[in-house]
Design a protein around this motif. Structure first.
Motif, PDB file in Angstrom:
ATOM      1  N   GLY A  23      -1.650  21.235 -11.458  1.00  0.00           N
ATOM      2  CA  GLY A  23      -0.981  20.431 -12.453  1.00  0.00           C
ATOM      3  C   GLY A  23      -1.643  19.080 -12.610  1.00  0.00           C
ATOM      4  N   ILE A  24      -1.020  18.237 -13.371  1.00  0.00           N
ATOM      5  CA  ILE A  24      -1.586  16.937 -13.701  1.00  0.00           C
ATOM      6  C   ILE A  24      -1.756  16.071 -12.461  1.00  0.00           C
ATOM      7  N   VAL A  25      -0.732  15.964 -11.642  1.00  0.00           N
ATOM      8  CA  VAL A  25      -0.787  15.098 -10.463  1.00  0.00           C
ATOM      9  C   VAL A  25      -1.739  15.674  -9.416  1.00  0.00           C
ATOM     10  N   ASP A  26      -1.628  16.958  -9.147  1.00  0.00           N
ATOM     11  CA  ASP A  26      -2.482  17.611  -8.155  1.00  0.00           C
ATOM     12  C   ASP A  26      -3.955  17.510  -8.556  1.00  0.00           C
ATOM     13  N   ASP A  27      -4.254  17.819  -9.803  1.00  0.00           N
ATOM     14  CA  ASP A  27      -5.640  17.715 -10.281  1.00  0.00           C
ATOM     15  C   ASP A  27      -6.142  16.278 -10.245  1.00  0.00           C
ATOM     16  N   GLY A  28      -5.278  15.335 -10.595  1.00  0.00           N
ATOM     17  CA  GLY A  28      -5.675  13.922 -10.575  1.00  0.00           C
ATOM     18  C   GLY A  28      -6.019  13.440  -9.177  1.00  0.00           C
ATOM     19  N   LEU A  29      -5.225  13.851  -8.196  1.00  0.00           N
ATOM     20  CA  LEU A  29      -5.521  13.477  -6.809  1.00  0.00           C
ATOM     21  C   LEU A  29      -6.831  14.104  -6.343  1.00  0.00           C
ATOM     22  N   ASN A  30      -7.049  15.366  -6.707  1.00  0.00           N
ATOM     23  CA  ASN A  30      -8.295  16.035  -6.316  1.00  0.00           C
ATOM     24  C   ASN A  30      -9.516  15.378  -6.964  1.00  0.00           C
ATOM     25  N   ARG A  31      -9.419  15.018  -8.239  1.00  0.00           N
ATOM     26  CA  ARG A  31     -10.541  14.344  -8.917  1.00  0.00           C
ATOM     27  C   ARG A  31     -10.830  12.986  -8.287  1.00  0.00           C
ATOM     28  N   ALA A  32      -9.798  12.265  -7.891  1.00  0.00           N
ATOM     29  CA  ALA A  32     -10.001  10.955  -7.264  1.00  0.00           C
ATOM     30  C   ALA A  32     -10.752  11.099  -5.949  1.00  0.00           C
ATOM     31  N   VAL A  33     -10.406  12.099  -5.167  1.00  0.00           N
ATOM     32  CA  VAL A  33     -11.089  12.323  -3.896  1.00  0.00           C
ATOM     33  C   VAL A  33     -12.524  12.764  -4.141  1.00  0.00           C
ATOM     34  N   GLN A  34     -12.746  13.579  -5.165  1.00  0.00           N
ATOM     35  CA  GLN A  34     -14.099  14.050  -5.470  1.00  0.00           C
ATOM     36  C   GLN A  34     -15.025  12.923  -5.906  1.00  0.00           C
ATOM     37  N   ARG A  35     -14.483  11.881  -6.490  1.00  0.00           N
ATOM     38  CA  ARG A  35     -15.323  10.737  -6.881  1.00  0.00           C
ATOM     39  C   ARG A  35     -15.832   9.979  -5.665  1.00  0.00           C
ATOM     40  N   ALA A  36     -15.278  10.263  -4.499  1.00  0.00           N
ATOM     41  CA  ALA A  36     -15.724   9.613  -3.262  1.00  0.00           C
ATOM     42  C   ALA A  36     -16.936  10.314  -2.655  1.00  0.00           C
ATOM     43  N   PHE A  37     -17.354  11.449  -3.228  1.00  0.00           N
ATOM     44  CA  PHE A  37     -18.498  12.172  -2.684  1.00  0.00           C
ATOM     45  C   PHE A  37     -19.731  11.275  -2.678  1.00  0.00           C
ATOM     46  N   THR A  38     -20.548  11.433  -1.651  1.00  0.00           N
ATOM     47  CA  THR A  38     -21.765  10.623  -1.542  1.00  0.00           C
ATOM     48  C   THR A  38     -22.969  11.322  -2.158  1.00  0.00           C
ATOM     49  N   ARG A  39     -22.880  12.638  -2.338  1.00  0.00           N
ATOM     50  CA  ARG A  39     -23.950  13.404  -2.975  1.00  0.00           C
ATOM     51  C   ARG A  39     -23.318  14.328  -4.011  1.00  0.00           C
ATOM     52  N   PRO A  40     -24.032  14.571  -5.118  1.00  0.00           N
ATOM     53  CA  PRO A  40     -23.485  15.509  -6.114  1.00  0.00           C
ATOM     54  C   PRO A  40     -23.575  16.943  -5.615  1.00  0.00           C
ATOM     55  N   ILE A  41     -22.731  17.798  -6.162  1.00  0.00           N
ATOM     56  CA  ILE A  41     -22.780  19.214  -5.789  1.00  0.00           C
ATOM     57  C   ILE A  41     -24.086  19.813  -6.320  1.00  0.00           C
ATOM     58  N   PRO A  42     -24.547  20.924  -5.736  1.00  0.00           N
ATOM     59  CA  PRO A  42     -25.765  21.564  -6.248  1.00  0.00           C
ATOM     60  C   PRO A  42     -25.628  21.908  -7.731  1.00  0.00           C
ATOM     61  N   LYS A  43     -26.717  21.755  -8.481  1.00  0.00           N
ATOM     62  CA  LYS A  43     -26.646  21.934  -9.930  1.00  0.00           C
ATOM     63  C   LYS A  43     -26.881  23.377 -10.380  1.00  0.00           C
ATOM     64  N   SER A  44     -27.880  24.062  -9.823  1.00  0.00           N
ATOM     65  CA  SER A  44     -28.200  25.405 -10.303  1.00  0.00           C
ATOM     66  C   SER A  44     -27.220  26.424  -9.727  1.00  0.00           C
ATOM     67  N   ALA A  45     -27.067  27.528 -10.466  1.00  0.00           N
ATOM     68  CA  ALA A  45     -26.166  28.590 -10.020  1.00  0.00           C
ATOM     69  C   ALA A  45     -26.658  29.193  -8.709  1.00  0.00           C
ATOM     70  N   GLY A  46     -27.979  29.335  -8.553  1.00  0.00           N
ATOM     71  CA  GLY A  46     -28.519  29.894  -7.309  1.00  0.00           C
ATOM     72  C   GLY A  46     -28.208  29.019  -6.114  1.00  0.00           C
ATOM     73  N   ALA A  47     -28.386  27.711  -6.266  1.00  0.00           N
ATOM     74  CA  ALA A  47     -28.095  26.787  -5.168  1.00  0.00           C
ATOM     75  C   ALA A  47     -26.603  26.782  -4.844  1.00  0.00           C
TER      76      ALA A  47
END
Length: 184
Positions: free
Chosen positions: A2-26
């Motif tokens: 939902g809105i609140v759950d997704d918002g909390l998850n997005r906020a935590v994800q912005r704290a990542f120090t490296r981006p997730i792998p870009k290619s589908a294989g990676a």
């Protein structure tokens, strides 16, 4: 979700120090490593084990849009768990969260002194104890309505009642959320 759950998850994800792998294989190789095999990855993504193996070997490169979204979400869910835990712990103990919400707020108070609900746009820093309540409820598997109630209660206590310094006995009704974003 939902809105609140997704918002909390997005906020935590912005704290990542490296981006997730870009290619589908990676991304597939990361999931295979995390889930310890191509079978569990195939089962989670809803594809055949052979399809996962093809992505791992870079024989397939471009997944269809729905698979690409499921794949990215699965990687994002497992990406940098210690960084995610540290960001949540820091928000719950020292920094709190900033909430930006556009929703309908109404009030109930002593007889004869009610205020009809109206749409408001509020950006507010919530103290750590409210962040801790939200994260604890999310971890406990609270429903979206329970998370909304907690967020509404926190906004009512901090914004409208100013931590108990004014508007004693004011009941805040928090409904019709149009937009809600969190930031750590």
């Amino acid at each position: 979700m939902g809105i609140v759950d997704d918002g909390l998850n997005r906020a935590v994800q912005r704290a990542f120090t490296r981006p997730i792998p870009k290619s589908a294989g990676a991304q597939m190789r990361y999931l295979v490593k995390q889930l310890k095999g191509t079978g569990p990855v195939a089962q989670q993504l809803g594809v055949s084990q052979r399809t996962v193996e093809r992505y791992v070997k870079d024989q397939l490169r471009r997944p269809r849009p729905d698979l690409a979204q499921r794949l990215a979400d699965a990687v994002r869910e497992r990406w940098q768990p210690r960084v995610r835990a540290q960001a949540r712990r820091q928000a719950a103990t020292s920094t709190g969260v900033v909430v930006d919400v556009r929703a309908r707020f109404g009030f109930t108070a002593a007889p004869g002194s009610t205020d009809d609900a109206r749409l408001r746009h509020i950006t507010l820093a919530l103290p750590p104890q409210y962040a801790a309540r939200l994260f604890d409820a999310q971890d406990a598997g609270a429903s979206e309505q329970q998370l909304r109630d907690l967020a509404g209660q926190a906004l009512g206590e901090v914004y409208f009642q100013d931590g108990g310094r004014r508007a004693q006995g004011l009941g805040v009704e928090f409904t019709d959320i149009e937009q809600m974003e969190f930031d750590l």
